[in-house]
Structures are given as structure tokens and as C-alpha cells.
Design a protein around this motif. Structure first.
Motif, short mmCIF file in Angstrom:
data_model
loop_
_atom_site.label_atom_id
_atom_site.label_comp_id
_atom_site.label_asym_id
_atom_site.label_seq_id
_atom_site.Cartn_x
_atom_site.Cartn_y
_atom_site.Cartn_z
N UNK A 66 -66.69 4.76 62.75
CA UNK A 66 -66.54 5.64 63.90
C UNK A 66 -67.61 6.73 63.89
N UNK A 67 -67.91 7.27 62.72
CA UNK A 67 -68.94 8.30 62.61
C UNK A 67 -70.28 7.76 63.08
N UNK A 68 -70.60 6.54 62.70
CA UNK A 68 -71.87 5.93 63.10
C UNK A 68 -71.93 5.69 64.60
N UNK A 69 -70.86 5.13 65.16
CA UNK A 69 -70.89 4.77 66.59
C UNK A 69 -70.86 6.00 67.49
N UNK A 70 -70.08 7.01 67.11
CA UNK A 70 -70.01 8.20 67.96
C UNK A 70 -71.34 8.95 68.01
N UNK A 71 -72.12 8.87 66.95
CA UNK A 71 -73.40 9.59 66.94
C UNK A 71 -74.36 9.04 67.97
N UNK A 72 -74.12 7.83 68.46
CA UNK A 72 -74.96 7.24 69.50
C UNK A 72 -74.40 7.44 70.90
N UNK A 73 -73.28 8.14 71.01
CA UNK A 73 -72.61 8.26 72.31
C UNK A 73 -72.40 9.70 72.72
N UNK A 74 -73.35 10.56 72.36
CA UNK A 74 -73.19 12.00 72.62
C UNK A 74 -73.04 12.31 74.10
N UNK A 75 -73.62 11.49 74.96
CA UNK A 75 -73.61 11.79 76.39
C UNK A 75 -72.76 10.80 77.18
#
Length: 472
Positions: free
Chosen positions: A102-111
Motif C-alpha cells: 500500500x505504501x508503494x502504490x499510494x506514493x504514485x497516486x498523490x493526485x
């Protein structure tokens, strides 16, 4: 990264306008600082400071309550509690790697708030099912196991409390599995200070509750409950405050649970789980090898020294958790120059601090061990062992920033190959070195194996990661 994970990553955002460099400084193309990179630098610095303070509080709280708990609970009850706690610590794999995924995937979805909410909802739902399954298993298993006999409890009163104590500790652990996701969400969104404030509050409130319960003369199980429930209760309050009062736009909910998203998270999480398992095995074979070759007493002494140098790994882990999502967000925008610059800076930071502390531990290690535990013959732990452990800690530290870049985009295969090769080569070298040179040969064998196996894998993976980021 899995296909599902790749679909969840949005297209690269437009580049932030580049600020003019200071007069007299020439920067290569792609190395010019932007407003976004300066903000990112500031976020990393503040996050590291906050994590260090929170970890200091988290380490100090148990030290404060340990003497009071030991005296109040008695040796058998306290020993039983610590034994059960150790078992829950061995169940670190229960989140199936979803926290890291989750930490990895959320870092690519900031916007992309909508996709973030879907990711978080799916992660909570998946780990909620895991927690429910564990709780159900506990209710069925606890009554049929002789816990007093398993842990050799002879006091009848403590033996009668053993099933309740096991259910309490493991139940708190199971409930906290999904609740702890809020910390990963906050780290991924750059809210490191807020997350660490909550963690510090949990440690302090748990300490106050335990000391208050002891002063009030509460029952022993109530005192233990104050200690083990502090973390899940704090995480629950953090979840409620964060999602329902502060961040309503990205609030998780049952309707946002998405099957494909959950499957993608689980696939990535299981890859992290496999990698963590492999590295954990590779890093924890020393004590069994020493016991087998040199005896259990020497293994116990070596374990004490290992814990002393383990402080260095705590620092590396704290900084890593802060930098991980920031790297992912930068690579998602194609800001490879910042990632390279920050990685170089982290290598220097890790190397400088771990190297300096390692020198201190080499010089004063024997004195610290005497003050801490005593009773260990200095001739059994020669200075060469301390030098070897300091060198080993430094090797791990300077490669960690490169590994974090790979973790931030889910590029795990090079590391897995490296750790597998390290496990095979290091085990053989360690057995040979122990028989030939004694305890001093163990860390040297580890260093040689790491340079021959993990270093190539880490550098190959790092190049692939930055190349992938440059192509976005």
C-alpha cells in the motif's frame, strides 16, 4: 510491479517550472532544483527528525514501565507475558506484505484521491478479513491448548490466567493488523509528523495507563491490558480522526472496496512478504550457526553484542520509511534527478552516522556490554568481532538508500535474487570461518558474501528503477 499495480499508477504529471540556480553555480541539465524538489527535501528532513523523536519515545516508554511491571506482576507472570509477546513478534508476516504494498502504490497516486480511497478501502477490507480469521482461530485454539504447560508456568494463579493473557495479547495484535495501515497512509501522503505524533502519543498514554493501573492496585491482567491495548486504541483513534474528520475526500468505505485493486495489492504485498522472509532468514542464521559450531554459551554472548549493534539498523529503518514514499512520488513524475541526488545524500548520511557510531561501539563496546548485562568475558568477544559487526552495519547502511528506490516502485526481483545468493554463499562461508577463525570470522564472512552477492543485485536493481523513472 504487477500489472494491476501498473494500471493504478497515473500518467506522469507536468514538470514543475525549474527555478534559476544561484549565481556562480553551474548545474547539469536535469539537476536544477525546482520548487517541488525543495519542498521534497524539506519534507524528508522534517520526517526524519519526527521519526527519530517518536522512536526515542517509543523505546523509552518500555524502559520506564519494565521495572514497575516486573515487580508488580512477579517473575512468572511477567515472563509469561514476555514469552507470548515474543510469539506475536514472530507473526510479523500476518499483514501479508500489504502494508508495504500500500505504501508503494499510494506514493504514485498523490493526485488521484478517488483511486487512493479505493486502494485504502481494499487494503483495510483485506486485512480486516485476515484479522477476523485470526480472532476466530484464537477463540477456537486458546481453550484447547495447555498454555501453562507450554510455557512451564508453575504458579497456580498465573497458570489460571494464561489462556486469558494469550487471548488478550494475540487479540490486540490481530485487531491492530488493519488499524496500523493508517500509519502507512500518512507516510505515503507525506504526513510523517502527524503519524509520529500519534505513535508518540500511543507510547506515552500506554506508559501512563500502566503506571496508573499499578498505582491503583488493579488486577494484573488489567495492567497488561493497558500495555497491549495502547497501540491498537491509538491507531483506532488515529483512523477515526484522520479519515472521518480531516480527510473526508479520501475516506475509505465498503462501497469503495474494489476486487481488482485488492488482488493487485495482494500480489504486490506477497512479493514484499517473500522478499522480507528471504532477507529475514538470511540475516538471522548467525545465532544457530554459532551455537552449532561454538556452543550455546558463545551464541548467547554473540547475540548480546548483536543487539548492541542492532541500534544502527533501527536508525536505518526509521529513515527508510520516511524516504520510501517520497522516492515513489518523485519517480512517478519522472523526477529522476532528485531521486539520484537524494540517494547520494542518504548514502552519505547513512555512511557518516552509522560509521561514526560504529567506531564508538568498537571503542567502548566492551564497557557498554559490562554496564548493560555484565558477566561476558572480553576474550570471548575480541575487538575483531566488534570491528566486523561495525563493518557489516556500514555495508547494510550504504546500500539501503538504493534498495529504497527499488521498493518505491515495487522492483523486487533483483533483491530477491541477491538475498537468495547471499543466503547460500554466506551460510557456507560463515560455517567455514567459524571453524577456521572462531567468532571473529563470522562478520567477515558476512561482509564478503554481501559484497559478492547483494551489492551487484542492488546496483542492477537501482539502475533499472531510475531508468524506469526516466521513461515516465
Amino acid at each position: 510491479m504487477t500489472r494491476a499495480a501498473s494500471r493504478a499508477v497515473p500518467e506522469p504529471l507536468a514538470r514543475v517550472p525549474v527555478a534559476a540556480p544561484p549565481t556562480g553555480i553551474t548545474l547539469a541539465p536535469g539537476e536544477r532544483p525546482s520548487a517541488a524538489s525543495k519542498d521534497r527535501d524539506r519534507s524528508v528532513t522534517v520526517g526524519i527528525a519526527a521519526a527519530m523523536v517518536a522512536k526515542g519515545i517509543g523505546l523509552a516508554a518500555p524502559l520506564v514501565i519494565t521495572p514497575a511491571c516486573f515487580r508488580f506482576l512477579g517473575d512468572q507472570r511477567y515472563g509469561l507475558w514476555m514469552a507470548v509477546t515474543a510469539l506475536t513478534g514472530m507473526a510479523w508476516f500476518a499483514d501479508l506484505g500489504l502494508g508495504n504494498g500500500l505504501l508503494t502504490r499510494l506514493s504514485h497516486l498523490a493526485d488521484d484521491p478517488k483511486q487512493q480511497a479505493r486502494e485504502v478501502s481494499s487494503a483495510f477490507a483485506t486485512l480486516g478479513v485476515v484479522a477476523l480469521a485470526l480472532l476466530t482461530g484464537l477463540v477456537l485454539v486458546v481453550p484447547v491448548v495447555s498454555w501453562a504447560g507450554l510455557f512451564n508456568v508453575t504458579d497456580p494463579g498465573v497458570a489460571a490466567e494464561a489462556p486469558s493473557l494469550v487471548l488478550l495479547c494475540f487479540g490486540a495484535f490481530a485487531v491492530n493488523i488493519p488499524l496500523s495501515l493508517v500509519q502507512r497512509v500518512q507516510y505515503a501522503r507525506g504526513q510523517v509528523v502527524q503519524s509520529n505524533i500519534w505513535q508518540s502519543a500511543g507510547a506515552l498514554s500506554g506508559m501512563a495507563a500502566v503506571l496508573g493501573a499499578i498505582a491503583a492496585g488493579w488486577r494484573p491482567l488489567a495492567v497488561i491490558a493497558c500495555a497491549v491495548l495502547a497501540v491498537p486504541v491509538t491507531n483506532l483513534l488515529n483512523c477515526v480522526t484522520y479519515f472521518w474528520l480531516q480527510d473526508r475526500g479520501r475516506r475509505p468505505g465498503p462501497k469503495l472496496v474494489h476486487r481488482a485493486t485488492a488482488v493487485g495489492l495482494l500480489r504486490l504485498g506477497l512479493r514484499f512478504f517473500a522478499l522480507t522472509t528471504m532477507s529475514a532468514i538470511a540475516l538471522n542464521v548467525d545465532s544457530p550457526l554459532v551455537a552449532n559450531v561454538l556452543g550455546a554459551t558463545t551464541a548467547a554472548h554473540y547475540a548480546v553484542v548483536g543487539k548492541l549493534f542492532g541500534v544502527l539498523s533501527i536508525f536505518v529503518g526509521l529513515v527508510g520509511m520516511t524516504v520510501w514514499p517520497v522516492n515513489g512520488a518523485a519517480l512517478a513524475r519522472g523526477e529522476v534527478a532528485w531521486v539520484r541526488r537524494n540517494t547520494r545524500r542518504m548514502v552519505l548520511l547513512y555512511g557518516g552516522i552509522v560509521g561514526a557510531v560504529g567506531v564508538v561501539l568498537v571503542g567502548y563496546g566492551h564497557r557498554l556490554i559490562d554496564l548493560w548485562v555484565g558477566g561476558i568475558d572480553r576474550t570471548e568477544i575480541p575487538v575483531a568481532v566488534l570491528v566486523g559487526l561495525a563493518s557489516w552495519s556500514l555495508l547494510i547502511a550504504v546500500t539501503s538508500p538504493l534498495i529504497l528506490v527499488q521498493n518505491s516502485i515495487g522492483l523486487l526481483r533483483p533483491q530477491f535474487v541477491g538475498w537468495a545468493a547471499f543466503l547460500l554463499l554466506a551460510t557456507a562461508l560463515k560455517v567455514w570461518a567459524l571453524r577456521r577463525f572462531g567468532l571473529a570470522g563470522l562478520p567477515v564472512a558476512a561482509c564478503v558474501a554481501y559484497v559478492l552477492t547483494m551489492w551487484p543485485a542492488v546496483f542492477v536493481g537501482y539502475r533499472r528503477a531510475v531508468t524506469r523513472g526516466a521513461s515516465t
